[in-house]
Design an enzyme around this catalytic site. Structure first.
Site, PDB file in Angstrom:
ATOM      1  N   LYS A  87     106.339  28.576 113.007  1.00 54.01           N
ATOM      2  CA  LYS A  87     105.388  27.561 113.468  1.00 54.01           C
ATOM      3  C   LYS A  87     105.643  26.208 112.799  1.00 54.01           C
ATOM      4  CE  LYS A  87     101.622  30.665 114.804  1.00 54.01           C
ATOM      5  NZ  LYS A  87     102.277  31.951 114.596  1.00 54.01           N
ATOM      6  N   GLU A 119      95.715  24.599 108.432  1.00 50.24           N
ATOM      7  CA  GLU A 119      95.381  23.459 109.280  1.00 50.24           C
ATOM      8  C   GLU A 119      93.880  23.412 109.520  1.00 50.24           C
ATOM      9  OE1 GLU A 119      97.837  24.262 112.702  1.00 50.24           O
ATOM     10  OE2 GLU A 119      96.281  25.417 113.695  1.00 50.24           O
ATOM     11  N   HIS A 174      91.434  36.934 117.764  1.00 46.05           N
ATOM     12  CA  HIS A 174      92.418  35.892 118.055  1.00 46.05           C
ATOM     13  C   HIS A 174      93.496  36.376 119.037  1.00 46.05           C
ATOM     14  CE1 HIS A 174      90.637  33.410 114.956  1.00 46.05           C
ATOM     15  NE2 HIS A 174      90.783  34.392 114.086  1.00 46.05           N
ATOM     16  N   ARG A 179     109.550  33.665 125.200  1.00 48.26           N
ATOM     17  CA  ARG A 179     109.688  34.890 125.997  1.00 48.26           C
ATOM     18  C   ARG A 179     108.770  34.810 127.206  1.00 48.26           C
ATOM     19  NH1 ARG A 179     104.728  36.814 124.665  1.00 48.26           N
ATOM     20  NH2 ARG A 179     104.032  36.521 122.529  1.00 48.26           N
TER      21      ARG A 179
END
Length: 480
Positions: free
Chosen positions: A115, A199, A234, A291
């Protein structure tokens, strides 16, 4: 391309094989001991056992899969999603053995697989990012100071992660240390990499992703968006296309941003760029999945394309023949992931035997399925049985078709997310498009469902009583 090996199992393996067969390409299935009687094994032209039931002894054995592919003169390997689909080393090994990898190049997988590396790659394109740190953190004290600077609530995320693993929302400083340790531990267990980053947590946000496809000639198309905000832990459960909140202008903005993300890593094939979308109509880059996504069928339905076919075509060197201006949204599609999970008990896996398993059929209904009646649910893999997808000319029509499909989907022997899906599709917040990623937290609990079921039973009993009373009033003439 005459023969494809599908390095996966269940519904996605069958999904890929269906397109391959339509294109006149032979298919090879691989399977573990637990999957010896699985549908994807029966569906393929050839099938080879590759190991014991645990995925690390079967579906994650890249070298073994390549060995099988070479022995059977396979031209290409399609990884599906999960398992080795985002493993850059596997993609590289496939290519080194003279076999086509139906997916992006190893470098792109490597960049977007982290990420932090992904954020670094797209930064020069001025794509909005969620405020946070630009490096991985493993030191607890450094992490705590960083969190204080950003300001709570914050989100801890595994740098190498995906699927909600290694992710923790921290509302206040006193919870930080325990949640940080949990995130690192979970990331280490899931990805072999305990590095995380921090974050700002964007509350009241929606999860919106853009489907892209890129060929080897520099052409990149976006196939509109998918709304993926209904999640538990999530992880997505319900997806739809298009989103009910995007204007044509915002859709174009996000689509063009997704194309730039793909270009930042010289992308090839199908990919998905994920964004957070806040209550003020701002969007922020999250990550790129290198993907095919679980939820790709909703995009196929509204855009009229076969994404797997396009994957195969660009992998074998063909140029995209579609232009961006040729694409338009037609109708609305919704997907419910049918998991063998107990939605009344924190969505815990429900292992068992499928005593009854009958899928719904009809206009506007598609089921990407990996099971049949009489099969057992293996404990070793993701508990998804199938994907139930419905289509309508409007969002309202797609919802109504979905509710009828849920009613006609007969499963006995395990608990599933069908009841949860029914709850969502009947809920006012969903029907009016007034929801975000906190839908489950805000609106769903087993207690609410129990009350709802009791009310439905009471109404049904009253209606039956009323009908009985009406029947008693009917004059019954004596027989002559």
């Amino acid at each position: 391309m005459k023969k494809i090996l599908v390095a996966n199992r269940g519904e996605i393996a069958i999904r890929v094989m269906k397109t391959a067969k339509k294109m006149g390409i032979k298919t090879v299935a691989v399977y573990s001991t637990a999957d010896r009687n699985a549908l994807h094994v029966k569906f393929a032209d050839e099938a080879v056992w590759i190991g014991e039931s645990p995925s690390n002894k079967s579906y994650l054995l890249g070298n073994k899969i390549i060995e099988v592919a070479k022995a059977l003169n396979v031209d290409a390997i399609h990884p599906g999603y999960g398992f080795l689909s985002e493993n850059a080393e596997f993609a590289e090994a496939v290519e080194k053995n003279g076999i086509l990898f139906i997916g992006p190049k190893p470098k792109a997988i490597e960049i977007m697989g982290s990420k932090l590396a992904a954020k670094d790659a797209v930064m020069k394109y001025n794509i909005p990012m969620v405020p946070g740190v630009d490096h991985a953190i493993t030191d607890l004290e450094e992490a705590k100071e960083t969190a204080k600077k950003i300001g709570f609530p914050i989100l801890i995320k595994a740098s190498a992660g995906g699927g909600g693993k290694g992710m923790r929302v921290v509302e206040k400083e006193s919870d930080f240390e325990s949640q940080m340790n949990r995130a690192i531990s979970e990331a280490t267990a899931a990805f072999g990499d305990g590095s995380v980053f921090i974050e700002k947590y964007v509350a009241s946000s929606r999860h919106i992703e853009i489907q892209i496809m890129a060929d080897s000639y520099g052409n990149v198309l976006y196939f509109f968006e998918r709304e993926c905000s209904i999640q538990r832990r999530h992880q997505k459960v319900i997806e739809e296309a298009p989103s009910s909140v995007l204007t044509p202008e915002k859709r174009k903005q996000m689509g063009e941003a997704a194309v730039l993300v793909a270009k930042s890593c010289d992308y090839l094939g199908a990919g998905t760029v994920e964004f957070l979308y806040d209550e003020n109509d701002n969007f922020y880059f999250l990550e790129m999945n290198t993907r095919l996504q679980v939820e790709h069928p909703v995009t196929e339905w509204i855009s009229g394309v076969d994404l797997v076919e396009l994957q195969i075509r660009v992998a074998r060197g063909e140029a995209l023949t579609i232009q961006q201006e040729d694409l338009e949204i037609k109708g609305h599609a919704i997907e419910l992931r049918v998991y063998a999970e107990d939605a009344m008990n924190e969505f815990l896996p429900s292992v068992g035997h499928l005593n009854v398993y009958q899928i719904p059929v009809g206009e506007g209904i598609r089921v990407d399925n990996g099971f049949e009646q009489g099969m057992d649910i293996p404990i070793y893999y993701d508990p998804m049985l199938s994907k139930l997808i419905t289509y309508g000319k409007t969002r309202e029509e797609a919802i109504e078709v979905m509710l009828k499909a849920i009613e006609n989907y007969k499963i006995e022997g395990v608990e599933t997310t069908l009841t949860f899906g029914k709850f969502v599709f009947e809920h006012e917040a969903f029907r009016f498009g007034k929801f975000d990623t906190n839908f489950v937290k805000k609106y769903y609990s087993p207690e609410i469902v129990m009350v709802q079921k009791a009310k439905e039973a009471e109404i049904a009993a009253l209606l039956a009583l009323k009908q009985y009373c009406e029947d008693q009033k009917v004059l019954r003439l004596p027989i002559q």
